[in-house]
Design a protein around this motif. Sequence first.
Motif, PDB file in Angstrom:
ATOM      1  N   UNK A   1     -46.212 -11.668 -24.980  1.00 10.59           N
ATOM      2  CA  UNK A   1     -47.097 -10.995 -25.937  1.00 10.59           C
ATOM      3  C   UNK A   1     -47.113  -9.474 -25.743  1.00 10.59           C
ATOM      4  N   UNK A   2     -46.563  -8.998 -24.630  1.00 12.40           N
ATOM      5  CA  UNK A   2     -46.578  -7.557 -24.364  1.00 12.40           C
ATOM      6  C   UNK A   2     -45.603  -6.820 -25.280  1.00 12.40           C
ATOM      7  N   UNK A   3     -45.924  -5.596 -25.652  1.00 11.61           N
ATOM      8  CA  UNK A   3     -44.981  -4.811 -26.489  1.00 11.61           C
ATOM      9  C   UNK A   3     -43.700  -4.496 -25.709  1.00 11.61           C
ATOM     10  N   UNK A   4     -42.622  -4.312 -26.438  1.00 15.77           N
ATOM     11  CA  UNK A   4     -41.324  -4.037 -25.803  1.00 15.77           C
ATOM     12  C   UNK A   4     -41.426  -2.750 -25.001  1.00 15.77           C
ATOM     13  N   UNK A   5     -40.932  -2.816 -23.745  1.00 21.34           N
ATOM     14  CA  UNK A   5     -41.004  -1.645 -22.864  1.00 21.34           C
ATOM     15  C   UNK A   5     -39.622  -1.306 -22.308  1.00 21.34           C
ATOM     16  N   UNK A   6     -39.563  -0.320 -21.429  1.00 23.43           N
ATOM     17  CA  UNK A   6     -38.291   0.142 -20.870  1.00 23.43           C
ATOM     18  C   UNK A   6     -37.915  -0.574 -19.582  1.00 23.43           C
ATOM     19  N   UNK A   7     -38.762  -1.447 -19.108  1.00 17.11           N
ATOM     20  CA  UNK A   7     -38.465  -2.151 -17.865  1.00 17.11           C
ATOM     21  C   UNK A   7     -37.385  -3.206 -18.093  1.00 17.11           C
ATOM     22  N   UNK A   8     -36.856  -3.703 -16.976  1.00 21.73           N
ATOM     23  CA  UNK A   8     -35.849  -4.753 -17.092  1.00 21.73           C
ATOM     24  C   UNK A   8     -36.476  -5.998 -17.727  1.00 21.73           C
ATOM     25  N   UNK A   9     -35.685  -6.722 -18.496  1.00 24.51           N
ATOM     26  CA  UNK A   9     -36.238  -7.872 -19.215  1.00 24.51           C
ATOM     27  C   UNK A   9     -36.617  -9.027 -18.278  1.00 24.51           C
ATOM     28  N   UNK A  10     -37.474  -9.890 -18.788  1.00 22.81           N
ATOM     29  CA  UNK A  10     -37.818 -11.128 -18.088  1.00 22.81           C
ATOM     30  C   UNK A  10     -36.845 -12.198 -18.576  1.00 22.81           C
ATOM     31  N   UNK A  11     -36.143 -12.811 -17.640  1.00 17.63           N
ATOM     32  CA  UNK A  11     -35.128 -13.813 -18.000  1.00 17.63           C
ATOM     33  C   UNK A  11     -35.763 -15.197 -17.900  1.00 17.63           C
ATOM     34  N   UNK A  12     -35.649 -15.974 -18.980  1.00 19.51           N
ATOM     35  CA  UNK A  12     -36.301 -17.277 -19.035  1.00 19.51           C
ATOM     36  C   UNK A  12     -35.271 -18.398 -19.187  1.00 19.51           C
ATOM     37  N   UNK A  13     -35.599 -19.556 -18.587  1.00 18.54           N
ATOM     38  CA  UNK A  13     -34.739 -20.743 -18.668  1.00 18.54           C
ATOM     39  C   UNK A  13     -35.414 -21.770 -19.568  1.00 18.54           C
ATOM     40  N   UNK A  14     -34.656 -22.206 -20.612  1.00 13.02           N
ATOM     41  CA  UNK A  14     -35.201 -23.223 -21.515  1.00 13.02           C
ATOM     42  C   UNK A  14     -34.027 -24.049 -22.046  1.00 13.02           C
ATOM     43  N   UNK A  15     -33.827 -25.199 -21.452  1.00 12.03           N
ATOM     44  CA  UNK A  15     -32.648 -26.004 -21.793  1.00 12.03           C
ATOM     45  C   UNK A  15     -32.895 -26.963 -22.945  1.00 12.03           C
ATOM     46  N   UNK A  16     -34.177 -27.247 -23.242  1.00  6.67           N
ATOM     47  CA  UNK A  16     -34.499 -28.256 -24.259  1.00  6.67           C
ATOM     48  C   UNK A  16     -34.387 -27.647 -25.651  1.00  6.67           C
ATOM     49  N   UNK A  17     -33.762 -28.391 -26.551  1.00 11.43           N
ATOM     50  CA  UNK A  17     -33.649 -27.966 -27.946  1.00 11.43           C
ATOM     51  C   UNK A  17     -34.410 -28.972 -28.798  1.00 11.43           C
ATOM     52  N   UNK A  18     -35.457 -28.478 -29.480  1.00 13.30           N
ATOM     53  CA  UNK A  18     -36.223 -29.391 -30.332  1.00 13.30           C
ATOM     54  C   UNK A  18     -35.482 -29.602 -31.648  1.00 13.30           C
TER      55      UNK A  18
END
Length: 793
Positions: free
Chosen positions: A594-611
Amino acid sequence: MGKKAKKESETPCKDMFEAVPVVCKTPATLVLLLSSPEEDILIKTCEAIHTFAEKGDENKVCLLRLEALKPLCQLISHNNKLVSRNAFMALGIMATSGDVKSALKKINVIPLIINKLLEVQDDAVVHEFATLCLASLSVDFTCKVQIFANKGLPPIIQLLSCPDPDVKKNSLEIIFNLVQDYQCRLAVHELGVIPPLLELLKSDFPVIQKLALKTLQNITTDKETRITFREEQGFEKVIDILNNMDFSDLHAEALQVVTNCLCDDECIQLIHKGGGLTKLMDFFLTPNMPEIKSGALKCITMVAQNSENCKLLHEQNVEKILVELLCVADTGVKASTCQAVAAMSLHESSNNRFRDLGGIPALVEGLNSESLVLREAATQALSNLTHSNKLSAFAVYEAEGHKILVQQLYGNCPKTIANAAATLGNMARHEVIRCSILSHGAIQALVEPLKSTDTQILVSTTLCLAMLACDAEARTQLRSAGGLHPLVSLLESNHKEVLHNACLAVNVCASDKSTAMEMFRFGVLEILQEINQSVNRRSSFSELAMINLINSNLSVKYSLTGHLASTDIICDGFYDAGKARAGQKIVTLEELSMQPVNRHQPIIVVHTTIEKKNEDKHKDETQAESHTEKPWKMMDDDSLHVLVKEAKKSILPLKEQEQYAALARLVSEAMGGAVEIENLHQFPWVLHLKKLKHQLQSNVIPIGLIKNGIYCHRALLFKCLADCIGISCTLVRGEYNRAWNEVLLFSENLSSNGCSSQPCNYIVDLMHEPGNLLAVNTTAAVQYQTILTNNVV
């Protein structure tokens, strides 16, 4: 005590005029005459005031309104003995009125009275009414302080040996009132009060005997006083009273004295050798004397504090008598019996005996009583009976005691709540009972006690919660009932046992990921970090809670420790937000998205399930129809889903060593291929990630979308795919965006790399020569793990 006969007046001198009789029809005239300079008039006036005041409180108040007190207080110091004596008589009688007593407190009369006691050695009338006045005043705390400060105790103690019974009684009342305070208790002992008090036990007046016993009961709470009491054969004299049925009206007070003395082992041996235990048993059989029975039960409770003494009681078959007394009608006797059971049940032989005799159902019945004292005592007995005793715990369960105990948690009595929670905690160690306790709403009932300020409630409640929360359903109930916030708050307690138990409960609750995430919101991680950095507050409990807490959330664990073991399996929802700083609050993935886009390194997320798309469409339509806000959900990662399928298809059939090499090549190809060390600074991963953030308008990037990734991205993808297909590896974070995977291999073919056929750890190269396995601690491995001087990334 009876009224004193009037003493003869002194013979008047021959040179004096004949006394003028004082005849007054109004008390006002009498009060006016108190200012007369004539001694004879003063004598007669004080006598008349005494007679008038004796007739009732209304007359005493009348004299008070007419301001008779001040002149009377002055006259008690008059040089004429008869004036002084009669003034004392009038003042003493008036002081028995509450209103007069209040007025006297404002007049500094106590020093005058004490001085007169010191001056007059042989006037029984002055002694009687002076002590009567002090007895009335000594009920008030301020007056007690004045009597003590003006050295009133020595003359009053001396008056205990006075032949006049009224003086003895008044003096006893003063001493009894004063020894309610600790300082006075010590003082009367040093002033030698024990011998005269013991002598008064032989008095012909029951009221004096009773007062002497009550005073002894109060002062024998002090250990030094008990020693003197024993040396003066006081214990034997009190036992003589108990053995004499003619003194049955004194037995209750005598038993209170015995109870105090039983704090000392020497007294217990004395009572045992003298057949005192058998005598105590006889008191249990005394019909219609509940006060006596309660006194004897208190003695039993004191004796049972010591394990050796408890054996003596066990030999006397006391348990059988106690079980019978649990069924009597008198509530006070039942409560005292429960206290005795609580004391004796700490010893295994007595505990088992109570259970075998069927005492537990009777104790459970006591939980339904309207008496707060009985409920408190019954819960204490059940707590002790069920402590480390499985059979007793099941006996309470079979009597359905756990149902009532849950209800006791909603009560107002702190001790009852604490005892009930302790009992439930003891019982919850057994699965069958725990499930039943939970089914009766125990978790919801524990939430309010968790907010208590009472230490004993918190100690018992947190331990009970730790026993109950090992069940997944219980943790769900705790979350729903709002119990996690007060539990986390207790980690800030300065009480050692509360803190330990709270850590234990947090440790148990952390087994559930949803519960752990809820606790993260309340700052549990930051509090535990602070505790574990403290020399005084850190313990094995807090360290265990921290370990279990981060093990329940691998994203947090990786952020804090920079290491995931081969047993830590990455699942959907895992995210890498970078290395956490000390004291940094953990933010959830939803909050990060929900945070606005910033200059920090991105948060990498794992999501293998495809609905399935049609399911998503149906859900969207349903939400649109209900006009509810669409809940946040992770973005689908089609690319990662394809990689997982490819890994399962092409890598699982291979041999172990080939699996790691093939998986490394698959990861490398997915993230931009091999990169020579010399060209690492030209690899466009930073720009690529910035474009992804701009494209998605989010700081959160699904890992499958990364096509140009370096060490940290490739190592995470490797760990994710390895966990998906069931092969073992670790994930380790280094400095400056370095990360790597370690694998354990049993392979003779790799012995050329510096290892024998024994199992060795290897680092998987995902960047430069994808698929190459680098033996740990070799030059090649160290180069892969650390930044090179001319190739800063």
